[in-house]
Design a protein around this motif. Structure first.
Motif, mmCIF file in Angstrom:
data_model
loop_
_atom_site.group_PDB
_atom_site.id
_atom_site.type_symbol
_atom_site.label_atom_id
_atom_site.label_comp_id
_atom_site.label_asym_id
_atom_site.label_seq_id
_atom_site.Cartn_x
_atom_site.Cartn_y
_atom_site.Cartn_z
ATOM 1 N N ALA A 18 0.810 -1.215 0.000
ATOM 2 C CA ALA A 18 0.000 0.000 0.000
ATOM 3 C C ALA A 18 0.840 1.260 0.000
ATOM 4 N N LYS B 231 -5.439 -1.312 3.938
ATOM 5 C CA LYS B 231 -4.296 -1.168 3.039
ATOM 6 C C LYS B 231 -4.379 -2.178 1.890
ATOM 7 N N THR C 173 -6.319 -0.608 -0.748
ATOM 8 C CA THR C 173 -5.489 0.367 -1.466
ATOM 9 C C THR C 173 -4.660 -0.340 -2.535
ATOM 10 N N GLY D 20 -1.657 9.484 -1.879
ATOM 11 C CA GLY D 20 -2.274 9.193 -0.592
ATOM 12 C C GLY D 20 -2.503 10.411 0.271
ATOM 13 N N THR E 274 -0.495 5.810 2.767
ATOM 14 C CA THR E 274 -0.736 4.874 1.675
ATOM 15 C C THR E 274 -0.477 5.603 0.369
#
Length: 294
Positions: free
Chosen positions: A119, A147, A150, A265, A286
């Motif tokens: 991530a 995550k 992601t 992110g 992330t």
């Protein structure tokens, strides 16, 4: 050349550098910032770049600023559909991922790739680069389900959680194991990464965000016919003029097509750079974090 900075990338090496723990230790005081997206203000002749060109650049230092300088060897024109935030997010992570998976990892069409820290910036770059260059299956390893999502959004086919990941990976590959492991994490999971490889598999050592540097018992390499491969992208590229521009020419078509699009992110103002660094240090980030300068 002089570049008007519109966005700057933030990465784990800058966390280490601010503590004096990175291999490159500039004299104090210094301005961090290894990669930027912006506009050329001044350029030497015969570089193929001119004032007004939109570029991504590796400044290595000084990127957390309104203006910075970069070598023409590390400055690249960007496609019209690429934002400055994307330009700041791509060079460090995606050129590292390309170097890891292509020249070092020898990725071939249809191979399977396992990505640790999937991530994060290097992780999401490795997922997209693996897919862009023909990987048949990409499995992400993450610490949480959030995550994991992601990583899926970045292009992974599936994810497994880091705790006890070896057995789920074997199940997802029908007992075969993966061809390549991308490891920017290190630490305790290293041995299980070796066990996750199939015959002729390659483990790519990119970094040690877990903090500890693992050791390998080389009999595992001999008995299973597997490789552990160091990925020192900067050390390799710096003494080789033209190498980075060759790499950029390899990934630029995938940027233009949208296959490579760095997940952003978080975007921070320049005067809040410390929060971006802290988010990476606390493992809350992330994708790629950027500073928006303009």
């Amino acid at each position: 050349m002089l570049i008007e900075v519109h966005a700057a990338g933030v990465s784990f090496p800058e966390v280490l550098q601010t503590r004096g723990r990175y291999q490159v230790k500039p004299d104090l005081p210094f301005i961090p910032g290894a990669e930027v997206g912006g506009v050329v203000v001044q350029a030497p002749p015969n570089t193929g770049l001119k004032p007004g060109d939109r570029v991504a650049a590796l400044s290595f230092l000084g990127g957390f600023a309104e203006y910075t300088v970069a070598d023409p060897e590390t400055t690249f024109k960007i496609p019209d559909n690429m934002s400055f935030e994307q330009a700041a997010a791509v060079p460090f992570n995606y050129l590292t991922a390309h170097f890891a998976l292509q020249p070092r990892g020898r990725l071939t069409e249809g191979e399977s790739v396992l990505v640790h820290g999937a991530a994060g910036g290097i992780g999401t770059a490795s997922i997209q680069t693996a897919k862009a260059f023909g990987a048949g299956q990409v499995i992400a390893v993450t610490s949480t389900d959030e995550k994991g999502r992601t990583a899926i959004d970045a292009g992974a086919d599936e994810y497994v959680l880091a705790d006890g990941f070896k057995d789920p990976v074997k199940e997802r590959t029908k007992g075969r194991g993966v061809d390549i492991v991308v490891d920017p994490v290190g630490g305790d999971r290293f041995t299980d990464s070796l066990r996750s490889l199939t015959t002729n598999g390659r483990l790519l050592v990119i970094g040690f965000t877990a903090g500890s540097i693992p050791e390998v018992k080389v009999n595992r390499l001999l008995l299973n016919n597997i490789d552990v491969i160091g990925v020192g992208w900067g050390a390799y590229a710096r003494p080789r003029p033209g190498y980075l521009h060759w790499q950029w020419s390899e990934i630029e078509p995938h940027i233009a097509s949208g296959a490579i699009s760095a997940p952003i992110g978080g975007s921070y103002p320049l005067d809040d750079a410390i929060s971006a660094l802290k988010a990476i240090d606390d493992r809350q980030a992330t994708g790629k974090l950027v500073l928006k300068i303009r």
